[in-house]
Motif scaffolding. Structure first.
Motif, PDB file in Angstrom:
ATOM      1  N   UNK A   6       0.814  -1.205   0.000  1.00 14.23           N
ATOM      2  CA  UNK A   6       0.000   0.000   0.000  1.00 14.23           C
ATOM      3  C   UNK A   6       0.857   1.268   0.000  1.00 14.23           C
ATOM      4  N   UNK A   7       0.583   2.159  -0.937  1.00 12.27           N
ATOM      5  CA  UNK A   7       1.302   3.429  -0.988  1.00 12.27           C
ATOM      6  C   UNK A   7       0.984   4.269   0.250  1.00 12.27           C
ATOM      7  N   UNK A   8      -0.269   4.194   0.730  1.00 15.43           N
ATOM      8  CA  UNK A   8      -0.647   4.950   1.931  1.00 15.43           C
ATOM      9  C   UNK A   8       0.125   4.481   3.157  1.00 15.43           C
ATOM     10  N   UNK A   9       0.338   3.162   3.278  1.00 18.30           N
ATOM     11  CA  UNK A   9       1.108   2.644   4.408  1.00 18.30           C
ATOM     12  C   UNK A   9       2.546   3.141   4.357  1.00 18.30           C
ATOM     13  N   UNK A  10       3.129   3.121   3.156  1.00 16.36           N
ATOM     14  CA  UNK A  10       4.507   3.624   3.000  1.00 16.36           C
ATOM     15  C   UNK A  10       4.550   5.104   3.342  1.00 16.36           C
ATOM     16  N   UNK A  11       3.576   5.849   2.874  1.00 12.41           N
ATOM     17  CA  UNK A  11       3.528   7.293   3.130  1.00 12.41           C
ATOM     18  C   UNK A  11       3.399   7.572   4.625  1.00 12.41           C
ATOM     19  N   UNK A  12       2.543   6.797   5.309  1.00 14.90           N
ATOM     20  CA  UNK A  12       2.407   6.985   6.757  1.00 14.90           C
ATOM     21  C   UNK A  12       3.721   6.679   7.465  1.00 14.90           C
ATOM     22  N   UNK A  64       9.083  -1.355   6.522  1.00 16.72           N
ATOM     23  CA  UNK A  64       8.846  -2.794   6.462  1.00 16.72           C
ATOM     24  C   UNK A  64       7.836  -3.260   7.488  1.00 16.72           C
ATOM     25  N   UNK A  65       8.002  -2.805   8.731  1.00 19.85           N
ATOM     26  CA  UNK A  65       7.063  -3.192   9.792  1.00 19.85           C
ATOM     27  C   UNK A  65       5.661  -2.660   9.523  1.00 19.85           C
ATOM     28  N   UNK A  66       5.592  -1.448   9.019  1.00 18.77           N
ATOM     29  CA  UNK A  66       4.275  -0.854   8.740  1.00 18.77           C
ATOM     30  C   UNK A  66       3.555  -1.619   7.639  1.00 18.77           C
ATOM     31  N   UNK A  67       4.299  -2.035   6.600  1.00 16.64           N
ATOM     32  CA  UNK A  67       3.689  -2.831   5.533  1.00 16.64           C
ATOM     33  C   UNK A  67       3.177  -4.165   6.073  1.00 16.64           C
ATOM     34  N   UNK A  79       6.278  -8.986  -0.187  1.00 18.42           N
ATOM     35  CA  UNK A  79       5.983  -9.054   1.252  1.00 18.42           C
ATOM     36  C   UNK A  79       6.774 -10.170   1.920  1.00 18.42           C
ATOM     37  N   UNK A  80       6.949 -11.286   1.222  1.00 16.80           N
ATOM     38  CA  UNK A  80       7.683 -12.420   1.795  1.00 16.80           C
ATOM     39  C   UNK A  80       9.127 -12.086   2.103  1.00 16.80           C
ATOM     40  N   UNK A  81       9.788 -11.362   1.217  1.00 15.87           N
ATOM     41  CA  UNK A  81      11.195 -11.012   1.458  1.00 15.87           C
ATOM     42  C   UNK A  81      11.347 -10.043   2.629  1.00 15.87           C
ATOM     43  N   UNK A  82      10.354  -9.167   2.809  1.00 21.25           N
ATOM     44  CA  UNK A  82      10.388  -8.263   3.969  1.00 21.25           C
ATOM     45  C   UNK A  82      10.151  -9.048   5.250  1.00 21.25           C
ATOM     46  N   UNK A  83       9.165  -9.948   5.234  1.00 22.29           N
ATOM     47  CA  UNK A  83       8.832 -10.736   6.419  1.00 22.29           C
ATOM     48  C   UNK A  83      10.000 -11.621   6.853  1.00 22.29           C
ATOM     49  N   UNK A  84      10.696 -12.220   5.893  1.00 20.46           N
ATOM     50  CA  UNK A  84      11.811 -13.110   6.216  1.00 20.46           C
ATOM     51  C   UNK A  84      13.097 -12.357   6.518  1.00 20.46           C
ATOM     52  N   UNK A  85      13.075 -11.040   6.361  1.00 21.80           N
ATOM     53  CA  UNK A  85      14.267 -10.251   6.639  1.00 21.80           C
ATOM     54  C   UNK A  85      15.302 -10.297   5.539  1.00 21.80           C
ATOM     55  N   UNK A  86      14.916 -10.806   4.378  1.00 21.36           N
ATOM     56  CA  UNK A  86      15.852 -10.898   3.256  1.00 21.36           C
ATOM     57  C   UNK A  86      16.092  -9.527   2.632  1.00 21.36           C
ATOM     58  N   UNK A  87      15.067  -8.683   2.620  1.00 18.93           N
ATOM     59  CA  UNK A  87      15.174  -7.379   1.965  1.00 18.93           C
ATOM     60  C   UNK A  87      14.479  -6.317   2.802  1.00 18.93           C
ATOM     61  N   UNK A  88      14.947  -5.089   2.656  1.00 15.57           N
ATOM     62  CA  UNK A  88      14.238  -3.952   3.239  1.00 15.57           C
ATOM     63  C   UNK A  88      13.028  -3.638   2.358  1.00 15.57           C
ATOM     64  N   UNK A  89      12.179  -2.735   2.811  1.00 14.94           N
ATOM     65  CA  UNK A  89      10.991  -2.388   2.026  1.00 14.94           C
ATOM     66  C   UNK A  89      11.387  -1.802   0.670  1.00 14.94           C
ATOM     67  N   UNK A  90      12.420  -0.970   0.645  1.00 20.90           N
ATOM     68  CA  UNK A  90      12.860  -0.370  -0.616  1.00 20.90           C
ATOM     69  C   UNK A  90      13.427  -1.429  -1.552  1.00 20.90           C
ATOM     70  N   UNK A  91      14.218  -2.359  -0.994  1.00 23.34           N
ATOM     71  CA  UNK A  91      14.764  -3.447  -1.816  1.00 23.34           C
ATOM     72  C   UNK A  91      13.649  -4.356  -2.326  1.00 23.34           C
TER      73      UNK A  91
END
Length: 426
Positions: free
Chosen positions: A155-161, A170-173, A229-241
């Motif tokens: 969500x773009x709104x979640x990133x913006x918040x 990442x946590x917000x997403x 979302x999976x890569x963020x959850x597993x800690x493989x990538x940051x939200x930007x990555x």
């Protein structure tokens, strides 16, 4: 008093349809001139543009937008509604439920509520009407299903918040996943109940072989969702990555569907630049407005006032939630976040509440604003795309608004519904 007058000026500018970034910047400029003179305003405007939009975390916004455009151009979303209808099978209100599931699928790869609503309006509203759905229920279902993109990652709104509140993107997403699923269930359940009451027919039965074939239409969406979302959850990538991986995934889908062309790529880039420029201009303007609030010491005064109130802390947050609900009727969701979060979030944190949980509540309430009069954007988008009166769309959205309020109340009362998945992310 200065802050109150400037806020009134800002509200007037927004009501007379001045573009949101210019309204915010204009009001903030007047306030800074009032507080510190011309030198104060010039000094801030010289520094803020680069410092406000030069953050690495902000790169996630244009990347997610670019990913969405690539996915739309790939054509994998064209059969999403049909696949969902086939999988649902013979269920009361099955076509409407399929529209909600398709909306969740769009949300998982687009991040744009209006894009999801417009696409769904073209693909599902006419089908529902042919099956016997009223214009009210068909358009209300589609408009509300489009709002899921405000909550379900990316969500773009979640990133913006997250960027506005200076919390982990990442946590917000990830915090949006369970509330997004609950909201999807709530909307689908509303259609089902309407079906039980005779307002929606059952869909034709489909054999299991057809259901299995239809699942293949969902695989590209599942692949892209897990990639991001999976890569963020597993800690493989940051939200930007993860956003960059999403762009790569979107391009691979275009290759798979053989839709890679100069025309499609150019349209994706132009659309991304246009949307990103709008969002980043709001970020810049909001930073200038935030400096004005800092110079007038609005936030410390608000915190002191709230802490002196003889009411429980949760009552203050409920009041804030009600204010956000009302603001959603009249203002753009990003403008609401940009203008209010710098003031309300410090108060909420001072009262001991989690900023990510508060952000989820804000976004959930923002979703409701997308389908409520007078400025519910999704309602206007569906009205235009499906050639249905906007008043009809608003009326059809009422049962879904009730469901959305119930889900919001659940997340409000049980914060772990939004925070559970964030525990694994640093």
């Amino acid at each position: 008093m200065i802050a109150v007058i400037i806020s009134i000026i800002l509200l007037v500018l927004i009501l007379i349809r001045v573009p949101i970034p210019f309204a915010i910047l204009g009001a903030a400029g007047i306030g800074l001139l009032w507080v510190g003179g011309l030198s104060n305003l010039i000094g801030i405007v010289e520094v803020i543009p680069m410092s406000s939009i030069g953050s690495n975390s902000l790169a996630a916004i244009p990347l997610f937008i670019f990913m969405a455009h690539l996915v739309l151009k790939s054509g994998v979303l064209a059969s999403l509604f049909t696949s969902a209808s086939t999988i649902i099978g013979r269920v009361r209100g099955g076509t409407g439920i399929a529209a909600v599931l398709a909306g969740a699928g769009f949300a998982a790869v687009s991040g744009s509520s209006t894009a999801a609503a417009a696409t769904l309006a073209h693909t599902s509203t006419e089908t529902m009407q042919k099956q016997g759905y009223s214009k009210q229920l068909a358009s209300g279902t589609v408009a509300s299903a489009g709002t899921l993109a405000a909550m379900i990652p990316p969500s773009i709104l979640l990133v913006f918040y997250a960027i506005t509140a200076e919390t982990s993107v990442g946590k917000t997403l990830l915090a949006g996943v369970i509330p997004g699923v609950l909201m999807s269930i709530g909307l689908a359940s509303t259609v089902w109940v309407m079906g039980l009451r005779g307002h929606a027919p059952a869909t034709p039965a489909t054999p299991w072989r057809a259901k299995l074939r239809a699942v293949s239409g969902l695989l590209p969406i599942i692949f892209l969702f897990l990639l991001v979302v999976g890569t963020v959850f597993l800690g493989i990538a940051t939200a930007t990555e993860a956003a960059a991986l999403g762009c790569l995934g979107g391009f691979l889908l275009m290759l798979w569907k053989r839709t890679v062309s100069w025309t499609n790529l150019r349209a994706a880039v132009v659309g991304t630049v246009s949307s990103s420029a709008m969002i980043l201009s709001i970020v810049f303007a909001a930073h200038v407005f935030g400096i004005f609030l800092t110079q007038t010491r609005v936030t410390p005064h608000v915190i002191d006032f709230v802490e002196s109130l003889p009411v429980p802390a949760i009552v203050v947050v409920i009041i804030f939630a009600f204010i956000y609900l009302v603001l959603g009727f009249f203002m753009d969701q990003m403008a609401i976040i940009a203008l209010t979060v710098p003031v309300t979030l410090p108060v909420v944190e001072a009262l001991g509440f989690d900023p990510i949980w508060f952000g989820i509540i804000v976004i959930l309430l923002a979703e409701i604003g997308l389908i409520t009069p007078p400025l519910g954007l999704n309602a206007f988008v569906v009205s235009r795309a499906a050639n249905i009166r906007v008043e009809t769309v608003f009326l059809g959205s009422v049962p879904f608004i009730i469901a959305m309020l119930i889900v919001t109340a659940l997340v409000f009362v049980f914060p772990d519904l939004s925070l559970l998945l964030t525990i694994s992310v640093k």
